[in-house]
Design a protein around this motif. Structure first.
Motif, short mmCIF file in Angstrom:
data_model
loop_
_atom_site.label_atom_id
_atom_site.label_comp_id
_atom_site.label_asym_id
_atom_site.label_seq_id
_atom_site.Cartn_x
_atom_site.Cartn_y
_atom_site.Cartn_z
N SER A 164 -43.91 -4.21 10.30
CA SER A 164 -43.23 -3.26 11.16
C SER A 164 -42.30 -3.90 12.19
O SER A 164 -41.09 -3.94 12.01
CB SER A 164 -44.25 -2.35 11.84
OG SER A 164 -45.05 -3.08 12.74
N LEU A 165 -42.85 -4.44 13.24
CA LEU A 165 -42.02 -4.85 14.37
C LEU A 165 -41.31 -6.18 14.14
O LEU A 165 -40.14 -6.33 14.46
CB LEU A 165 -42.92 -4.94 15.62
CG LEU A 165 -42.21 -5.09 16.95
CD1 LEU A 165 -41.42 -3.83 17.27
CD2 LEU A 165 -43.21 -5.39 18.06
N LEU A 166 -42.02 -7.15 13.59
CA LEU A 166 -41.53 -8.52 13.63
C LEU A 166 -40.78 -9.03 12.40
O LEU A 166 -39.93 -9.90 12.53
CB LEU A 166 -42.70 -9.48 13.92
CG LEU A 166 -43.48 -9.14 15.20
CD1 LEU A 166 -44.65 -10.09 15.37
CD2 LEU A 166 -42.57 -9.21 16.42
N PRO A 167 -41.05 -8.53 11.19
CA PRO A 167 -40.42 -9.19 10.05
C PRO A 167 -38.91 -9.03 10.03
O PRO A 167 -38.37 -8.06 10.56
CB PRO A 167 -41.05 -8.48 8.84
CG PRO A 167 -41.49 -7.17 9.35
CD PRO A 167 -41.88 -7.40 10.78
N PHE A 171 -31.70 -5.21 6.90
CA PHE A 171 -30.80 -4.59 7.87
C PHE A 171 -31.26 -4.76 9.32
O PHE A 171 -30.59 -4.29 10.23
CB PHE A 171 -30.65 -3.10 7.57
CG PHE A 171 -30.18 -2.82 6.17
CD1 PHE A 171 -28.87 -3.09 5.81
CD2 PHE A 171 -31.04 -2.32 5.21
CE1 PHE A 171 -28.43 -2.85 4.52
CE2 PHE A 171 -30.62 -2.07 3.92
CZ PHE A 171 -29.31 -2.34 3.56
N ARG A 172 -32.42 -5.38 9.54
CA ARG A 172 -32.93 -5.58 10.89
C ARG A 172 -33.39 -7.02 11.05
O ARG A 172 -34.06 -7.56 10.17
CB ARG A 172 -34.13 -4.66 11.18
CG ARG A 172 -33.90 -3.20 10.95
CD ARG A 172 -33.02 -2.56 12.01
NE ARG A 172 -32.71 -1.19 11.57
CZ ARG A 172 -31.63 -0.52 11.92
NH1 ARG A 172 -30.73 -1.07 12.72
NH2 ARG A 172 -31.43 0.70 11.48
N GLY A 173 -33.08 -7.58 12.21
CA GLY A 173 -33.39 -8.99 12.42
C GLY A 173 -34.73 -9.26 13.07
O GLY A 173 -34.96 -10.34 13.56
N GLY A 174 -35.61 -8.28 13.12
CA GLY A 174 -36.89 -8.53 13.79
C GLY A 174 -37.01 -7.71 15.06
O GLY A 174 -36.38 -6.66 15.20
N LYS A 175 -37.78 -8.21 16.01
CA LYS A 175 -38.12 -7.42 17.20
C LYS A 175 -36.88 -7.00 18.00
O LYS A 175 -36.80 -5.91 18.54
CB LYS A 175 -39.06 -8.23 18.08
CG LYS A 175 -39.72 -7.43 19.19
CD LYS A 175 -40.80 -8.25 19.87
CE LYS A 175 -41.62 -7.45 20.86
NZ LYS A 175 -40.89 -6.77 21.91
N LYS A 176 -35.89 -7.88 18.03
CA LYS A 176 -34.71 -7.58 18.85
C LYS A 176 -33.96 -6.34 18.37
O LYS A 176 -33.26 -5.69 19.14
CB LYS A 176 -33.77 -8.79 18.91
CG LYS A 176 -33.18 -9.16 17.56
CD LYS A 176 -32.21 -10.34 17.72
CE LYS A 176 -31.65 -10.92 16.45
NZ LYS A 176 -31.61 -10.27 15.21
N ASP A 177 -34.10 -6.02 17.12
CA ASP A 177 -33.38 -4.86 16.57
C ASP A 177 -34.24 -3.61 16.50
O ASP A 177 -33.83 -2.61 15.91
CB ASP A 177 -32.90 -5.17 15.14
CG ASP A 177 -31.80 -6.23 15.15
OD1 ASP A 177 -31.21 -6.43 16.22
OD2 ASP A 177 -31.58 -6.84 14.10
N TYR B 542 -39.56 -8.14 -0.71
CA TYR B 542 -40.76 -7.30 -0.79
C TYR B 542 -41.77 -7.63 0.30
O TYR B 542 -41.60 -8.59 1.05
CB TYR B 542 -41.44 -7.50 -2.15
CG TYR B 542 -40.71 -6.87 -3.32
CD1 TYR B 542 -40.79 -5.51 -3.56
CD2 TYR B 542 -39.95 -7.65 -4.18
CE1 TYR B 542 -40.15 -4.94 -4.65
CE2 TYR B 542 -39.30 -7.08 -5.28
CZ TYR B 542 -39.40 -5.73 -5.50
OH TYR B 542 -38.77 -5.17 -6.58
N THR B 543 -42.87 -6.88 0.30
CA THR B 543 -44.01 -7.17 1.19
C THR B 543 -45.22 -7.62 0.36
O THR B 543 -46.33 -7.63 0.88
CB THR B 543 -44.38 -5.94 2.01
OG1 THR B 543 -44.50 -4.83 1.12
CG2 THR B 543 -43.34 -5.63 3.07
N VAL B 544 -44.98 -7.90 -0.93
CA VAL B 544 -46.06 -8.44 -1.75
C VAL B 544 -45.59 -9.75 -2.37
O VAL B 544 -44.39 -10.01 -2.46
CB VAL B 544 -46.51 -7.47 -2.88
CG1 VAL B 544 -47.00 -6.18 -2.31
CG2 VAL B 544 -45.38 -7.25 -3.87
N LYS B 545 -46.53 -10.56 -2.80
CA LYS B 545 -46.20 -11.84 -3.42
C LYS B 545 -45.81 -11.62 -4.89
O LYS B 545 -46.34 -10.73 -5.55
CB LYS B 545 -47.40 -12.78 -3.34
CG LYS B 545 -47.66 -13.29 -1.93
CD LYS B 545 -46.66 -14.37 -1.60
CE LYS B 545 -46.84 -14.84 -0.17
NZ LYS B 545 -45.77 -15.79 0.22
#
Lengths: 432, 568
Positions: A164-167, A171-177, B542-545
């Motif tokens: 959710s927040l950090l990855p 289209f989103r760079g992580g928490k900053k976005d 993805y969110t899986v391996k």
């Protein structure tokens, strides 16, 4: 030493599948990538466990043979008029299938932990529909993330990091976005990270959601406060939701197990649906046990209903409040309870648990629990994802393979095999 | 085990058998020339109709969206509980039957093969789980690729071979059968909340490729991979007035790729894509079947399935997320949405098709018109796009409408006159005979799927056989259409893999049959390139391996792998 990669973590509904485990002499010596909850299970699961089937004789639980235990349970199941089979959130889908077949064979009610966690959310889904997605969608696109009555920092520790927040998504760079909003009755570990925290008054979720829906219809709120929150703050939240590019709400039991229950689910899903007039908005339950979603899925594809399924009529029937275990137990209708990997005596309301104890109680569980201690027969089982393989479903419905990385102690079988032996025995007894 | 079906009236269009009384011999699950009469079980099929097992090439009966629909609609199940009886497991209907019930219903109707029509690769393990649990029919699944990032990116750079290699990798990794495209480009944009794309030349946001280019690219890929089934496409603008133009444009977009008179695209549930009128103007809604069929009759590279609707309460479900949002806006019914990272989306909305509804009654006529106007039934398959147009139990009704003008007229009389004038159906006299029904429910779909052992009763074919208790020589389908319905709904016998699985209203066997999937062999360097690309980037996508995304062959209860020599 054996090194395993891409192992699933059999703890919470995040079902992280990137765990690295080192095994030496059939024991796990090192775990990487797991959260504290996960690492603790990988390293310590075998420390406190049942090693022998137990049977109550003269009021005492004493060791018995597996055949003796299976025979006893099977005979009781055949004799029972309204048995209940409960659990499965910590089983593989393959085991759940056998559980359903057994329930069908003996005409039992089969229910899973959904009944005391996200059941009201499922009922909301059945009333309104749920606008949802897989977790990777959130990772790639979300710029507004709302946790409502859920506290992943404590209960799903890698939810932030992985989904959710950090990855970093496409289209989103992580928490900053991204913006993080938390709606909760207290300032939890999750709320402390929020850009915008709303302390909602206990039990006023329905009120706040209704106010947000009214604001989305461009209506005015006359009161100064809604659910203990100043009107301006509610308006600000509504505007945030309306104007984001891609919003998502993760709701927990703070919403489903408070006053309003399934009506909270109805209202939340309607809010998210309505938001799609303005922008893209989604909602997802943040599920607890690692395969509670799978238990809903399997029960649904085999019977049409996700939990609380009564098979005593010879066909599946579902009516929450009627066919759900808490209500059956509370009314004292059942005359036998078979628990698979759960601890209802510890978790269910006291009035419900009192009736469980009046009748034969059997438990299949890897470890000792309050329910196991009070049972007539206890069969120890293997840990899925560690000692047995199978399929589990992540909270967003992605099916993933649980793997076997160590051998279970001698004579300890997985739920699937235990249930199959019971089923075969039941058929054998009934065939005579 | 041996079996002799004696003296039945056989229709086997692939082998040119047109209602001849003959014996059929079965041994070890196959049709053979002769069986040893002393050991064999004998079925006396005198005065009964004998057909190859039915083939449903486009149906939604298993997998994540089907199960979400089941979860969404307890009310659908309450009205149709299915009791446990003998080997028959319990379950529920009505429009989204549980897995066992699905298998039994197909068997009851004499169907022995069904292909699940739209599946997100990421959730393919769920699909396989349900296929593993669906009894008595052979099956397979089409994964969706029309909004897949890797596909759009490689095609936009003109890298057809790379795209083909990627698809080969996915099909083999997750055990899929064909390439399915759903609303190309639109689903990706829907993930930002945008609607269906009606302009085939509009660039998909962030991806620099148009829907037309996606369709062309994937048609080329299907050719490169030599897949047994050509490109299976649910084109843009499903369900909208005036969408026949987009449908024609889609078909024309790939015409120049035909090299040798081969089939190139399969237009899924064509009824939903064959409307005249002006976009967004529901008053102008009319049948567009004439233009569509004029084109298809002239162009042998196109096949289609009907997507017929019937007047009942059913459940729409599709990977076409933006369409389902539109349908929610129109109906205000319950609405589910489930977007899938990197790949696709999906939506679910229950619907009741009403006979007195202007639009619905035209839709009903359009589906039948498409089949009745066809000059080459070898490119037509019967479908209701189960359960989108109607539950699969309505196939017998569709058959009766195709066989009897009288049956059609009975409905036509009851629909609004304003709607009647927007259709052609009243002016069509054609009535299908038993051979034509055998073609569109058996021979043609099996042929379109590229399955040589299916859809016929020749020596070596799989012994999947349906026996119906009607005498095609003595019955007038025009008048006795109700008897047709009854006979096709409940076969006398259904034989799967040489075993009698259904007989006289009883399911007598419960076993899991084959799951078909393709394993395209590509050049080693190309495979290694794709594999390393995916291994390098999978965590980004993805969110899986990647290792947990792949499904081992052993996961399928009964795997039927088709190895393919590709052009790569």
């Amino acid at each position: 030493m054996k090194e395993y990669r891409d192992i699933l973590c059999p703890v919470c509904g995040c079902l992280c599948d990137d765990i690295e485990v080192n095994v030496e002499n059939n024991s796990i010596v090192k775990v990487q990538n797991a959260c504290a909850m996960g690492a603790s299970k990988f390293l310590n699961f075998s420390k406190e466990r049942l090693k022998n089937p137990l049977m109550r004789k003269n009021g005492e639980l004493v060791p018995c043979s597996l055949n003796e235990a299976i025979d006893h349970i099977s005979r009781a199941l055949v004799k029972a008029e309204f048995p209940v089979i409960y659990g499965f959130a910590l089983s593989s889908c393959e085991a759940i299938k056998v559980g359903i077949e057994l329930a069908e064979e003996i005409g039992a009610v089969i229910d899973n932990q959904t009944t005391v966690c996200h059941g009201p959310g499922v009922q909301g889904l059945q009333d309104i529909g749920q606008v949802s997605c897989t977790l990777g969608e959130v990772k790639h696109r979300a710029d507004l993330i709302i946790y409502w009555g859920s506290n992943p920092q404590d209960a799903h520790p890698r939810h932030f990091e992985r989904y959710s927040l950090l990855p970093e998504g496409r289209f989103r760079g992580g928490k900053k976005d991204r913006k993080l909003v938390v709606v909760d009755v207290r300032k939890t570990a999750t709320a402390r990270m929020a850009d915008f925290y709303i302390r909602i008054e206990q039990g006023k979720d329905f009120e706040l959601i209704s106010a947000l829906r009214a604001l989305l219809r461009f209506e005015d709120i006359e009161q100064e406060q809604v659910a203990g929150i100043p009107k301006e703050k509610v308006e600000e939240l509504a505007e945030m939701m309306r104007s984001c590019e891609y919003g998502v709400i993760f709701f927990g039991q703070g919403l489903t197990q408070t006053i309003g229950k399934d009506r909270n689910g109805d209202n939340l899903f309607a809010l998210v649906r309505d938001l799609n007039k303005f922008t893209k908005f989604l909602v997802m339950p943040i599920r607890g046990h690692y395969n509670v979603t799978g238990s809903n899925e399997v029960l649904t594809w085999q019977t049409g209903f996700p939990f609380g399924v009564d098979l005593s009529k010879g066909y599946p029937w579902y009516n929450p409040g009627d066919t759900t275990v808490v209500d059956i137990f509370r009314r004292g209708e059942n005359d036998l309870t078979l628990v698979v990997g759960s601890d209802p005596l510890a978790h269910l309301p006291r009035r419900a648990t009192m009736h469980i104890l009046e009748h034969p109680l059997f438990t299949i569980d890897p470890s000792m629990s309050l329910t196991a201690m009070a049972s007539n027969v206890v069969i120890p089982s293997a840990f899925y994802g560690l000692e047995a393989e199978g399929t589990a479903y992540r909270m967003d419905g992605v099916a993933l393979p649980l793997k076997k990385i160590v051998e279970p102690p001698e004579g300890i079988l997985p739920d699937e095999e235990i249930l199959r032996r019971i089923l075969e025995k039941v058929k054998e007894i009934r065939g005579k | 085990m041996e079996l002799i079906i004696k003296n039945g009236i056989v229709y086997d269009p692939l082998n040119g058998v047109k209602g001849e009384a003959m014996d059929i011999y079965v041994k070890d699950g196959k049709i053979v020339e002769k069986a040893d009469g002393s050991k064999a079980q004998v079925i006396d099929a005198t005065n009964m109709l004998v057909l190859p097992g039915g083939v449903d090439m486009h149906t939604h009966f298993a997998g994540p969206k089907v199960n979400l629909a089941r979860m969404l609609r307890p009310e659908d199940h309450y009205k149709d509980p299915q009791r446990k009886r003998g080997v028959r497991r319990c379950g529920t209907g009505y429009s989204i039957p549980s897995v066992f019930t699905t298998g039994y219903w197909y068997a009851e109707m004499g169907f022995t093969l069904a292909f699940e029509a739209a599946n997100p690769p990421l959730k393919m393990m769920h699909v396989q789980d349900e296929l593993n649990d669906t009894p008595l029919i052979d099956k397979g699944a089409y994964p969706v690729f029309g909004n897949n990032w890797y596909v759009m990116e490689s095609l936009s750079k003109g890298k057809i071979e790379e795209c083909a290699a990627y698809i080969a990798w996915v099909l083999s990794a997750i055990k899929g059968y064909a390439i399915k495209v759903v609303d190309p480009g639109s689903v990706e944009e829907w993930k930002w909340g945008k609607g269906q794309i009606g302009d085939m030349d509009k660039q998909v946001e962030n991806f620099g490729i148009t829907p037309k280019e996606i369709v062309r690219g994937l048609a080329k890929v299907a050719k490169l991979l030599n897949l047994p089934h050509h490109l299976h496409i649910h084109t843009n603008m499903l369900g909208n007035p005036g969408n026949s133009e987009v449908t024609l444009e889609t078909m024309k977009a790939v015409k120049d790729l035909v090299t040798n008179g081969e089939l190139l695209i399969h237009m899924a549930h064509l009824q939903f894509h064959s409307y005249g009128g002006k976009e967004k103007d529901w008053n102008s809604f009319r049948s567009g079947s004439e233009e569509i069929m004029k084109y298809i009759n002239k162009n042998p590279y196109v096949s289609f399935d009907m997507g017929q609707i019937a007047f009942t309460d059913t459940t729409t479900m599709t990977a076409d997320g933006p369409f389902e949002y539109n349908l929610y806006e129109i109906t205000k019914n319950k609405w589910m949405n489930a977007d899938i990272e990197f790949e696709t989306g999906s939506g679910i909305v229950p619907i009741e098709y009403k006979r007195d509804n202007f639009v619905h009654s035209i839709m009903w006529a359009v589906g039948l018109e498409l089949a009745l106007l066809s000059k080459d039934l070898w490119r037509v398959a019967l479908s209701t796009d189960h359960p989108n147009g109607a539950p699969l139990t309505f196939y017998p009704r569709v058959i009766s409408w195709l066989m009897s003008k009288k049956a059609r007229e009975r409905v036509l009389k009851l629909i609004p006159s304003s709607a009647r004038s927007k259709t052609l159906l009243g002016s069509i006299d054609r009535e299908f005979n038993f051979e034509e029904i055998a073609i569109i429910t058996r021979a043609s779909p099996a042929k379109l799927l590229g399955l040589k052992e299916k859809g016929h009763l020749g020596i070596g074919a799989d012994a999947d056989i349906a026996i119906y208790d009607i005498n095609p020589k003595a019955l007038d389908p025009e008048r006795d259409y109700r008897k047709i319905r009854k006979a096709f709904r409940f076969a006398k016998y259904t034989i799967k893999d040489g075993k009698i699985v259904y007989k006289d209203n009883e399911i007598i066997e419960h076993f899991i049959a084959k799951t078909y999937w393709v394993n395209p062999h590509i050049r080693e360097d190309l495979y290694n390139y794709i594999n390393s690309e995916l291994e390098r980037n999978f965590d980004k996508y993805y969110t899986v391996k990647i290792s947990n995304y792949k499904i081992p062959e052993g996961y399928l209860v009964k795997s039927k792998r088709i190895d393919i020599i590709t052009k790569l």
